[in-house]
Design a protein around this motif. Sequence first.
Motif, PDB file in Angstrom:
ATOM      1  N   GLU A  58     -18.960   6.099  35.638  1.00  0.00           N
ATOM      2  CA  GLU A  58     -19.509   4.745  35.629  1.00  0.00           C
ATOM      3  C   GLU A  58     -19.021   4.027  34.384  1.00  0.00           C
ATOM      4  N   ASN A  59     -18.690   2.778  34.566  1.00  0.00           N
ATOM      5  CA  ASN A  59     -18.101   2.009  33.474  1.00  0.00           C
ATOM      6  C   ASN A  59     -18.938   0.781  33.178  1.00  0.00           C
ATOM      7  N   GLY A  60     -20.257   0.963  33.199  1.00  0.00           N
ATOM      8  CA  GLY A  60     -21.165  -0.129  32.873  1.00  0.00           C
ATOM      9  C   GLY A  60     -21.001  -1.291  33.819  1.00  0.00           C
ATOM     10  N   SER A  61     -20.962  -2.498  33.251  1.00  0.00           N
ATOM     11  CA  SER A  61     -20.858  -3.698  34.079  1.00  0.00           C
ATOM     12  C   SER A  61     -19.510  -3.821  34.769  1.00  0.00           C
ATOM     13  N   ARG A  62     -18.542  -3.032  34.339  1.00  0.00           N
ATOM     14  CA  ARG A  62     -17.216  -3.092  34.946  1.00  0.00           C
ATOM     15  C   ARG A  62     -17.118  -2.262  36.226  1.00  0.00           C
ATOM     16  N   GLY A  63     -18.159  -1.541  36.544  1.00  0.00           N
ATOM     17  CA  GLY A  63     -18.143  -0.788  37.790  1.00  0.00           C
ATOM     18  C   GLY A  63     -17.875   0.678  37.587  1.00  0.00           C
ATOM     19  N   PHE A  64     -17.043   1.249  38.438  1.00  0.00           N
ATOM     20  CA  PHE A  64     -16.767   2.671  38.454  1.00  0.00           C
ATOM     21  C   PHE A  64     -15.266   2.901  38.292  1.00  0.00           C
ATOM     22  N   VAL A  65     -14.933   4.059  37.739  1.00  0.00           N
ATOM     23  CA  VAL A  65     -13.531   4.465  37.623  1.00  0.00           C
ATOM     24  C   VAL A  65     -13.376   5.801  38.327  1.00  0.00           C
ATOM     25  N   LEU A  66     -12.509   5.803  39.329  1.00  0.00           N
ATOM     26  CA  LEU A  66     -12.229   6.997  40.109  1.00  0.00           C
ATOM     27  C   LEU A  66     -10.843   7.486  39.718  1.00  0.00           C
ATOM     28  N   SER A  67     -10.690   8.775  39.458  1.00  0.00           N
ATOM     29  CA  SER A  67      -9.389   9.280  39.011  1.00  0.00           C
ATOM     30  C   SER A  67      -8.916  10.415  39.896  1.00  0.00           C
ATOM     31  N   PHE A  68      -7.600  10.391  40.204  1.00  0.00           N
ATOM     32  CA  PHE A  68      -6.963  11.398  41.040  1.00  0.00           C
ATOM     33  C   PHE A  68      -5.877  12.103  40.232  1.00  0.00           C
ATOM     34  N   PRO A  69      -5.733  13.404  40.402  1.00  0.00           N
ATOM     35  CA  PRO A  69      -4.717  14.137  39.644  1.00  0.00           C
ATOM     36  C   PRO A  69      -3.309  13.800  40.117  1.00  0.00           C
ATOM     37  N   LEU A  70      -2.366  13.772  39.183  1.00  0.00           N
ATOM     38  CA  LEU A  70      -0.958  13.548  39.492  1.00  0.00           C
ATOM     39  C   LEU A  70      -0.136  14.675  38.893  1.00  0.00           C
ATOM     40  N   ASP A  71       0.902  15.105  39.608  1.00  0.00           N
ATOM     41  CA  ASP A  71       1.815  16.045  38.962  1.00  0.00           C
ATOM     42  C   ASP A  71       2.924  15.260  38.272  1.00  0.00           C
ATOM     43  N   ALA A  72       3.709  15.968  37.473  1.00  0.00           N
ATOM     44  CA  ALA A  72       4.650  15.288  36.581  1.00  0.00           C
ATOM     45  C   ALA A  72       5.722  14.504  37.325  1.00  0.00           C
ATOM     46  N   GLU A  73       6.162  14.989  38.485  1.00  0.00           N
ATOM     47  CA  GLU A  73       7.270  14.350  39.209  1.00  0.00           C
ATOM     48  C   GLU A  73       6.807  13.491  40.367  1.00  0.00           C
ATOM     49  N   THR A 161       6.185   4.199  28.627  1.00  0.00           N
ATOM     50  CA  THR A 161       5.179   4.714  29.556  1.00  0.00           C
ATOM     51  C   THR A 161       5.304   6.229  29.614  1.00  0.00           C
ATOM     52  N   LEU A 162       4.327   6.925  29.061  1.00  0.00           N
ATOM     53  CA  LEU A 162       4.346   8.381  29.072  1.00  0.00           C
ATOM     54  C   LEU A 162       3.901   8.889  30.445  1.00  0.00           C
ATOM     55  N   VAL A 163       4.162  10.152  30.689  1.00  0.00           N
ATOM     56  CA  VAL A 163       3.811  10.753  31.972  1.00  0.00           C
ATOM     57  C   VAL A 163       2.328  11.095  31.965  1.00  0.00           C
ATOM     58  N   SER A 164       1.569  10.334  32.715  1.00  0.00           N
ATOM     59  CA  SER A 164       0.116  10.528  32.766  1.00  0.00           C
ATOM     60  C   SER A 164      -0.241  11.523  33.852  1.00  0.00           C
ATOM     61  N   PRO A 165      -1.268  12.342  33.629  1.00  0.00           N
ATOM     62  CA  PRO A 165      -1.667  13.319  34.638  1.00  0.00           C
ATOM     63  C   PRO A 165      -2.645  12.783  35.671  1.00  0.00           C
ATOM     64  N   ARG A 166      -2.860  11.459  35.682  1.00  0.00           N
ATOM     65  CA  ARG A 166      -3.869  10.949  36.611  1.00  0.00           C
ATOM     66  C   ARG A 166      -3.593   9.498  37.009  1.00  0.00           C
ATOM     67  N   ALA A 167      -4.120   9.141  38.180  1.00  0.00           N
ATOM     68  CA  ALA A 167      -4.218   7.742  38.591  1.00  0.00           C
ATOM     69  C   ALA A 167      -5.676   7.343  38.465  1.00  0.00           C
ATOM     70  N   GLU A 168      -5.932   6.203  37.845  1.00  0.00           N
ATOM     71  CA  GLU A 168      -7.298   5.712  37.658  1.00  0.00           C
ATOM     72  C   GLU A 168      -7.472   4.421  38.437  1.00  0.00           C
ATOM     73  N   ILE A 169      -8.540   4.368  39.232  1.00  0.00           N
ATOM     74  CA  ILE A 169      -8.816   3.196  40.064  1.00  0.00           C
ATOM     75  C   ILE A 169     -10.128   2.589  39.618  1.00  0.00           C
ATOM     76  N   VAL A 170     -10.079   1.319  39.218  1.00  0.00           N
ATOM     77  CA  VAL A 170     -11.283   0.613  38.796  1.00  0.00           C
ATOM     78  C   VAL A 170     -11.906  -0.037  40.024  1.00  0.00           C
ATOM     79  N   LEU A 171     -13.107   0.410  40.370  1.00  0.00           N
ATOM     80  CA  LEU A 171     -13.802  -0.090  41.543  1.00  0.00           C
ATOM     81  C   LEU A 171     -14.726  -1.237  41.174  1.00  0.00           C
ATOM     82  N   PRO A 172     -15.108  -2.074  42.138  1.00  0.00           N
ATOM     83  CA  PRO A 172     -16.029  -3.185  41.861  1.00  0.00           C
ATOM     84  C   PRO A 172     -17.375  -2.665  41.339  1.00  0.00           C
TER      85      PRO A 172
END
Length: 711
Positions: A58-73, A161-172
């Motif tokens: 939960e991100n307070g008034s900004r809603g929710f952040v959902l994250s999915f794992p990513l591999d390097a390639e 842009t470094l290689v991040s291990p995740r995708a983050e989605i900001v929900l309403p």
Amino acid sequence: MSKQQWMPVAPGVWRLTVGSPQGLTPLSWIGASPRTEALERLPQNPPPFDFSEIGLDENGSRGFVLSFPLDAEEKLYGTGLQFMRMNQRGRTRYLRVNSDPKQDTGESHAPVPFYASDRGYGVLVDSAAIVTMHLGSTMKRGDARDGQVRDRNERKGWKATLVSPRAEIVLPADGADVYVFAGPTLGEAVCRYNLFCGGGALPPKWGLGFWHRVPTLYSDSEALEEALEFRKRDYPCDVVGLEPGWHSKSYPVTYEWDKTRFPDPARFVREMDEHGFRINLWEHPYVSPDSELYAELEPLSGSHTVWGGLAPDYTVPEAAALYKEQHDKRHVEIGVSGYKLDECDGSELTNNAWMFPAHAAFPSGHDGERMRQLYGLLFQKMTDDLFRSHNRRTYGLIRASNAAASPMPYVLYSDLYDHRQFIRALGNASFSGLLWTPEVRKAKSAEDWVRRMQSVCFSPLAMLNAWGDGTKPWSYSEVEPIIRHYIKLRMRLLPYLYTAFARYKEEGVPPFRAMPLVMSREEIARAEAGGTVAGEGDILNTTDAAYGKRTSREWDDQYMVGDELLVAPLFEGESERNVLLPPGIWYGFETGDRYEGGRIVRVSADLAHIPVFVRDGAIIPTIPAAPRAPRKGETTPLQFVHFGTADGVGRLYDDDGETLDCERGAKGWWTAAVSRTPNGGYDARLSGPDDAAFAYGPVSWKLAQTSLPAE
């Protein structure tokens, strides 16, 4: 998060409800039922990660952040109609509906909060609010992989842009329903998304013919005269589009015929139909004070106007009923075939700002942000429903869209005009259940004209839009034969194109596909490893960005049409290019040149040809090029063309081409098969239902061809 919170809702599809989402969403507005039987036929694999690896904060008034794992390639595709790049990995996508995007932010005519991974899964956020996706563009403390943190002063290979291990989605703030679609391939994840949304659109046959839009203020007689010129000059054409001048007033619009330019609309539409032309009408959402609808729509409209016109709240049933009743009476009942739904996107990225603001209030309780995100979908669904009420199919143009649009018979377009971006958009649309036309309006030269016209003839909607420039297919007389040839070639390929769209409807397979949908990550890597293509490795561009702009080839300038044809457009100033060919033997569709696939090949083409390739063993159904597409009840000769020496199997779909009876079983699938015989010849067979609609006859064959035979 535990796996149990992700609920299976269809074969290979899981849903998580985050928070307490409110109001309409793209899926709930379109309201199409998933094609469950087709979903069941896909492989039933889980996604390539465990649901416990997905994070939710939960991100307070900004809603929710959902994250999915990513591999390097891992590479990520989709997010709607994107013009600047194909692989969205490492980018932040701010998915707001906006016209004519010239910066790579994610804003677009059709931003779709859906991405698909080459690891074989997809993620959809079903929300009418703006969604922001950080697709491997954010790093938390401790995320930097070994060797990623470098001193830019002393070490080469520094990356912004470094290689991040995740995708983050900001929900309403109120949350959203989030869906995961299994693959196991990227292509199957996209098919599953399309099928879950109801399957793809199947246009009427006439929609796949050639379209011509006349200048803005043309009258009925001028439109007819120009249409008949197509017949005189032997250019096929099925649809004539009328621009704003058909309205009694426009910007804002009345939706009523101008009595001076069109004194008898019913007679005009009827006369055009007698000559084989369908009529498509331009409109936009903003209702003029002079419209007959204004008084009744005013209390059903938003707090803000656009160009002085009402912005009706069509999520209110009374408003939608008024719109449909008026359009039915004035347009559909007299024979109009469809609409060009313009300017339902808004603009802050051009020289002018126009649109109701995000804080606008609407009678349904939706705010301006969500209404804007939905507006294109509202008009697509209302007009499609209108034609459905008459058992008629439509095919039209739309300037804004969103998720769940796969079954909508609309093709996106833009006021932008970069040819390369137009081809990239064609491929990118295929990841998100969208269709796109690289429409032609004008050209810098005869060469530019030819290259654009060749491309548009291999697209979901082949159109010359002469609304402002008054161009005609014959505007450059020195290349008239080339233009005529490619419009006629499209007409010859109508059975092939129609079958590709039928697969889109019934199997979710996009009729026009980007290369990552037909080649795996490993196949592309092996092809590229076959040799370094000069000038196409990583290039550091220090002109466009202070951080450098390191780019690599994405093969976003070529695409598949159906399963058997690969199109690799050339652009003004080019006579040769590199092409990534999938594994197998391929032939130049018009040249007969033989190529070994699974590698990069260098091809050249004169102005009279666009590089198109056909698989060895392909069976392409063709018909004679006619001035217009076949109509219901007409019978057309059919010729199957078998290419190369390999055995082949092809499919052919047919129905009446105009009505929705196909959804009630009045359709058929046929199989064309060619095999070698012991004496070195070929056996060709066509099998299928005997009692289904079949608009073709007699049927003939051309076997072991290396190029398309001339008519």
